[in-house]
Design a protein around this motif. Structure first.
Motif, PDB file in Angstrom:
ATOM      1  N   LEU A  45     -14.834 -20.656  -2.300  1.00 44.88           N
ATOM      2  CA  LEU A  45     -15.493 -21.934  -2.528  1.00 44.88           C
ATOM      3  C   LEU A  45     -14.594 -23.091  -2.093  1.00 44.88           C
ATOM      4  O   LEU A  45     -13.363 -23.003  -2.189  1.00 44.88           O
ATOM      5  CB  LEU A  45     -15.848 -22.088  -4.011  1.00 44.88           C
ATOM      6  N   PRO A  46     -15.173 -24.174  -1.605  1.00 43.66           N
ATOM      7  CA  PRO A  46     -14.353 -25.329  -1.208  1.00 43.66           C
ATOM      8  C   PRO A  46     -13.554 -25.863  -2.393  1.00 43.66           C
ATOM      9  O   PRO A  46     -14.056 -25.937  -3.519  1.00 43.66           O
ATOM     10  CB  PRO A  46     -15.396 -26.363  -0.749  1.00 43.66           C
ATOM     11  N   GLY A  47     -12.313 -26.221  -2.135  1.00 38.90           N
ATOM     12  CA  GLY A  47     -11.491 -26.829  -3.167  1.00 38.90           C
ATOM     13  C   GLY A  47     -10.945 -25.864  -4.199  1.00 38.90           C
ATOM     14  O   GLY A  47     -10.346 -26.291  -5.195  1.00 38.90           O
ATOM     15  N   ALA A  48     -11.119 -24.566  -3.978  1.00 39.29           N
ATOM     16  CA  ALA A  48     -10.674 -23.576  -4.959  1.00 39.29           C
ATOM     17  C   ALA A  48      -9.354 -22.933  -4.571  1.00 39.29           C
ATOM     18  O   ALA A  48      -8.976 -21.904  -5.137  1.00 39.29           O
ATOM     19  CB  ALA A  48     -11.749 -22.505  -5.151  1.00 39.29           C
ATOM     20  N   GLY A  49      -8.642 -23.513  -3.598  1.00 43.57           N
ATOM     21  CA  GLY A  49      -7.343 -22.995  -3.215  1.00 43.57           C
ATOM     22  C   GLY A  49      -7.334 -22.216  -1.915  1.00 43.57           C
ATOM     23  O   GLY A  49      -6.260 -21.897  -1.397  1.00 43.57           O
ATOM     24  N   ARG A  50      -8.520 -21.907  -1.377  1.00 47.37           N
ATOM     25  CA  ARG A  50      -8.588 -21.127  -0.135  1.00 47.37           C
ATOM     26  C   ARG A  50      -9.596 -21.759   0.828  1.00 47.37           C
ATOM     27  O   ARG A  50     -10.361 -21.070   1.489  1.00 47.37           O
ATOM     28  CB  ARG A  50      -8.982 -19.686  -0.457  1.00 47.37           C
ATOM     29  N   LEU A  79     -24.922 -21.675  -1.473  1.00 46.99           N
ATOM     30  CA  LEU A  79     -24.270 -20.910  -2.534  1.00 46.99           C
ATOM     31  C   LEU A  79     -23.162 -21.727  -3.196  1.00 46.99           C
ATOM     32  O   LEU A  79     -22.982 -21.671  -4.419  1.00 46.99           O
ATOM     33  CB  LEU A  79     -23.700 -19.607  -1.971  1.00 46.99           C
ATOM     34  N   ALA A  80     -22.414 -22.492  -2.387  1.00 48.93           N
ATOM     35  CA  ALA A  80     -21.352 -23.330  -2.954  1.00 48.93           C
ATOM     36  C   ALA A  80     -21.932 -24.444  -3.821  1.00 48.93           C
ATOM     37  O   ALA A  80     -21.385 -24.768  -4.884  1.00 48.93           O
ATOM     38  CB  ALA A  80     -20.505 -23.917  -1.823  1.00 48.93           C
ATOM     39  N   ILE A  81     -23.036 -25.026  -3.382  1.00 49.10           N
ATOM     40  CA  ILE A  81     -23.679 -26.084  -4.170  1.00 49.10           C
ATOM     41  C   ILE A  81     -24.173 -25.532  -5.501  1.00 49.10           C
ATOM     42  O   ILE A  81     -23.968 -26.134  -6.569  1.00 49.10           O
ATOM     43  CB  ILE A  81     -24.845 -26.705  -3.376  1.00 49.10           C
ATOM     44  N   LEU A  82     -24.834 -24.393  -5.462  1.00 48.98           N
ATOM     45  CA  LEU A  82     -25.347 -23.788  -6.691  1.00 48.98           C
ATOM     46  C   LEU A  82     -24.208 -23.451  -7.640  1.00 48.98           C
ATOM     47  O   LEU A  82     -24.329 -23.642  -8.864  1.00 48.98           O
ATOM     48  CB  LEU A  82     -26.161 -22.538  -6.357  1.00 48.98           C
ATOM     49  N   ALA A  83     -23.094 -22.965  -7.109  1.00 46.97           N
ATOM     50  CA  ALA A  83     -21.951 -22.655  -7.968  1.00 46.97           C
ATOM     51  C   ALA A  83     -21.365 -23.916  -8.578  1.00 46.97           C
ATOM     52  O   ALA A  83     -21.035 -23.948  -9.773  1.00 46.97           O
ATOM     53  CB  ALA A  83     -20.886 -21.911  -7.154  1.00 46.97           C
ATOM     54  N   GLU A  84     -21.249 -24.976  -7.776  1.00 43.61           N
ATOM     55  CA  GLU A  84     -20.661 -26.222  -8.281  1.00 43.61           C
ATOM     56  C   GLU A  84     -21.529 -26.861  -9.357  1.00 43.61           C
ATOM     57  O   GLU A  84     -21.010 -27.425 -10.322  1.00 43.61           O
ATOM     58  CB  GLU A  84     -20.449 -27.207  -7.127  1.00 43.61           C
ATOM     59  N   ARG A 198     -21.157 -35.157  -6.402  1.00 48.35           N
ATOM     60  CA  ARG A 198     -20.206 -34.063  -6.625  1.00 48.35           C
ATOM     61  C   ARG A 198     -19.117 -34.076  -5.543  1.00 48.35           C
ATOM     62  O   ARG A 198     -19.367 -34.456  -4.394  1.00 48.35           O
ATOM     63  CB  ARG A 198     -20.946 -32.727  -6.629  1.00 48.35           C
ATOM     64  N   PRO A 199     -17.915 -33.641  -5.877  1.00 49.49           N
ATOM     65  CA  PRO A 199     -16.838 -33.575  -4.874  1.00 49.49           C
ATOM     66  C   PRO A 199     -17.176 -32.674  -3.690  1.00 49.49           C
ATOM     67  O   PRO A 199     -16.732 -32.923  -2.565  1.00 49.49           O
ATOM     68  CB  PRO A 199     -15.654 -33.015  -5.672  1.00 49.49           C
ATOM     69  N   GLY A 200     -17.953 -31.625  -3.930  1.00 50.93           N
ATOM     70  CA  GLY A 200     -18.272 -30.688  -2.867  1.00 50.93           C
ATOM     71  C   GLY A 200     -19.142 -31.242  -1.766  1.00 50.93           C
ATOM     72  O   GLY A 200     -19.283 -30.593  -0.717  1.00 50.93           O
ATOM     73  N   PHE A 201     -19.731 -32.429  -1.953  1.00 56.60           N
ATOM     74  CA  PHE A 201     -20.585 -32.982  -0.905  1.00 56.60           C
ATOM     75  C   PHE A 201     -19.788 -33.191   0.378  1.00 56.60           C
ATOM     76  O   PHE A 201     -20.168 -32.716   1.452  1.00 56.60           O
ATOM     77  CB  PHE A 201     -21.215 -34.300  -1.357  1.00 56.60           C
ATOM     78  N   TRP A 202     -18.653 -33.882   0.270  1.00 52.85           N
ATOM     79  CA  TRP A 202     -17.846 -34.126   1.463  1.00 52.85           C
ATOM     80  C   TRP A 202     -17.037 -32.897   1.833  1.00 52.85           C
ATOM     81  O   TRP A 202     -16.802 -32.633   3.022  1.00 52.85           O
ATOM     82  CB  TRP A 202     -16.947 -35.336   1.258  1.00 52.85           C
ATOM     83  N   ARG A 270     -14.197 -38.054   1.169  1.00 60.68           N
ATOM     84  CA  ARG A 270     -14.897 -38.684   2.289  1.00 60.68           C
ATOM     85  C   ARG A 270     -13.945 -39.062   3.423  1.00 60.68           C
ATOM     86  O   ARG A 270     -14.214 -38.732   4.591  1.00 60.68           O
ATOM     87  CB  ARG A 270     -15.643 -39.933   1.816  1.00 60.68           C
ATOM     88  N   LEU A 271     -12.858 -39.748   3.132  1.00 56.22           N
ATOM     89  CA  LEU A 271     -11.974 -40.217   4.199  1.00 56.22           C
ATOM     90  C   LEU A 271     -11.335 -39.056   4.965  1.00 56.22           C
ATOM     91  O   LEU A 271     -11.418 -39.023   6.202  1.00 56.22           O
ATOM     92  CB  LEU A 271     -10.911 -41.158   3.633  1.00 56.22           C
ATOM     93  N   PRO A 272     -10.695 -38.087   4.313  1.00 57.86           N
ATOM     94  CA  PRO A 272     -10.108 -37.000   5.099  1.00 57.86           C
ATOM     95  C   PRO A 272     -11.143 -36.192   5.876  1.00 57.86           C
ATOM     96  O   PRO A 272     -10.866 -35.746   6.999  1.00 57.86           O
ATOM     97  CB  PRO A 272      -9.393 -36.136   4.053  1.00 57.86           C
ATOM     98  N   VAL A 273     -12.340 -36.028   5.331  1.00 57.99           N
ATOM     99  CA  VAL A 273     -13.354 -35.247   6.044  1.00 57.99           C
ATOM    100  C   VAL A 273     -13.925 -36.034   7.220  1.00 57.99           C
ATOM    101  O   VAL A 273     -14.149 -35.481   8.300  1.00 57.99           O
ATOM    102  CB  VAL A 273     -14.468 -34.792   5.075  1.00 57.99           C
ATOM    103  N   GLN A 274     -14.158 -37.335   7.038  1.00 60.87           N
ATOM    104  CA  GLN A 274     -14.645 -38.127   8.166  1.00 60.87           C
ATOM    105  C   GLN A 274     -13.619 -38.165   9.291  1.00 60.87           C
ATOM    106  O   GLN A 274     -13.975 -38.103  10.472  1.00 60.87           O
ATOM    107  CB  GLN A 274     -15.002 -39.543   7.707  1.00 60.87           C
ATOM    108  N   ARG A 275     -12.344 -38.275   8.935  1.00 53.98           N
ATOM    109  CA  ARG A 275     -11.297 -38.230   9.948  1.00 53.98           C
ATOM    110  C   ARG A 275     -11.304 -36.876  10.663  1.00 53.98           C
ATOM    111  O   ARG A 275     -11.209 -36.805  11.892  1.00 53.98           O
ATOM    112  CB  ARG A 275      -9.937 -38.451   9.295  1.00 53.98           C
TER     113      ARG A 275
END
Length: 343
Positions: A45-50, A79-84, A198-202, A270-275
């Motif tokens: 999952l995003p943001g989970a360390g991997r 699946l990530a959205i549903l988990a978050e 939610r943080p997972g959006f970006w 948002r900023l790091p992902v847009q970059r």
């Protein structure tokens, strides 16, 4: 984690050949079902360390086929959205999509709320893979213009698909079509506004860049192989050098962004992902240009895998909104007290 990416790529390689068959829709669905049955869709999952491992697997699929990636990325994003949001609206297994485009002339309305269940009416545009998926997460609005994320089972009365407007040559087999909803049943996922807040959006938005990157790497490998086996050609070598510089820069940006997300999993990415998306987009455009100029017409005409990626990538990368996305990035930067460009 690199071994997992190779396992995924190996498992799907045979299905990539089927996409040249007369029924590409069936081949794509078969590949996705294979992923689900083998648990290959269970990415970190995003943001989970991997996060980087997640992107490595997404890039591996994109390097096989971008139409397949379109389904795979949407499914794994769902699946990530549903988990978050801690939601499990349906018990059955199947392929998921995420449909969040909001053009002004196509808006879905929710009504008759009943313990999380709602009724849906309207037209949803840009529904990628609607002809192959079983379930979808879509954005919709109530009478007070509050946004909701709603899970929908597509095999039900009141759901119909109109694919006539899709005339694309690139990305032809994962048509982004219109879906019409007429008193269809849906299930709210989270509360109003949760999907965007939610943080997972970006974090999820960076997964698309992994797909752009993976497709560009596949094209670049054709050039690298040709230069290893071909006759001396300083111009082609110069193109390969340009490709290498572009890809290494994009890869470094992806590693840095993934590390930032894992270190700040609850912060606004948002900023790091847009970059990142801007950097990868520019790198992909450079790679496509240099590879085409170096190799000439031959792989476009005689290499099915190369030709398919080359046709699909210019369409797929338009998930970026070009200068509009760059303008948004500039606005975010202009609102900051200081830049952070020091080495």
């Amino acid at each position: 984690m690199r071994d997992d990416a190779i396992t995924l790529e190996t498992a799907l390689a045979s299905f990539a050949q089927r996409l040249n068959a007369a029924a590409p829709d069936a081949a794509l669905r078969a590949a996705m079902i294979r992923c689900i049955e083998s648990d290959l869709d269970r990415l970190p999952l995003p943001g989970a360390g991997r996060t980087l491992a997640r992107w490595q697997q997404l890039a591996a699929v994109a390097g096989i086929d971008l139409a397949l990636f379109k389904l795979f990325e949407g499914h794994t994003d769902a699946l990530a959205i549903l988990a978050e949001l801690n939601a499990a609206p349906f018990a059955g297994h199947g392929i998921w999509g995420v449909w969040a485009a909001e053009p002004p002339n196509a808006r879905v309305r929710v009504s008759q709320p009943d313990n999380g269940q709602v009724r849906l009416d309207g037209r949803k545009a840009w529904c990628s893979g609607a002809q192959q998926v079983d379930y979808a997460l879509l954005t919709a609005w109530d009478a007070d213009d509050r946004p909701y994320l709603v899970a929908v089972q597509l095999d039900q009365p009141g759901v119909s698909i109109d694919a006539q407007a899709w005339q694309a040559v690139g990305m032809a087999s994962t048509a982004s079509v219109d879906v019409h909803l007429d008193n269809a049943v849906g299930h709210c996922v989270g509360e109003s506004g949760d999907y965007l807040a939610r943080p997972g959006f970006w974090q999820g938005g960076a997964g698309i860049a992994a797909g752009w990157y993976g497709a560009a790497v596949a094209l670049a490998r054709s050039l690298h192989q040709q230069r290893r086996q071909g006759r001396p050609d300083p111009h082609a070598d110069a193109h390969l050098g340009s490709v290498d510089a572009a890809l290494l820069g994009a890869a470094a940006a992806m590693r840095e962004c993934a590390a930032w997300i894992d270190a700040h999993p609850r912060e606004d990415a948002r900023l790091p992902v847009q970059r990142l998306r801007a950097q990868v987009e520019m790198a992909v455009e450079q790679v496509s240009r240099h590879v085409g100029r170096a190799l000439g017409a031959t792989p476009f005409c005689r290499d099915a895998h190369f030709a398919r990626l080359a046709a699909d990538l210019p369409v797929f990368i338009r998930q970026s909104h070009a200068e509009r996305d760059l303008a948004q990035l500039g606005q975010v930067l202009a609102a900051r007290d200081a830049e952070d460009w020091s080495l």
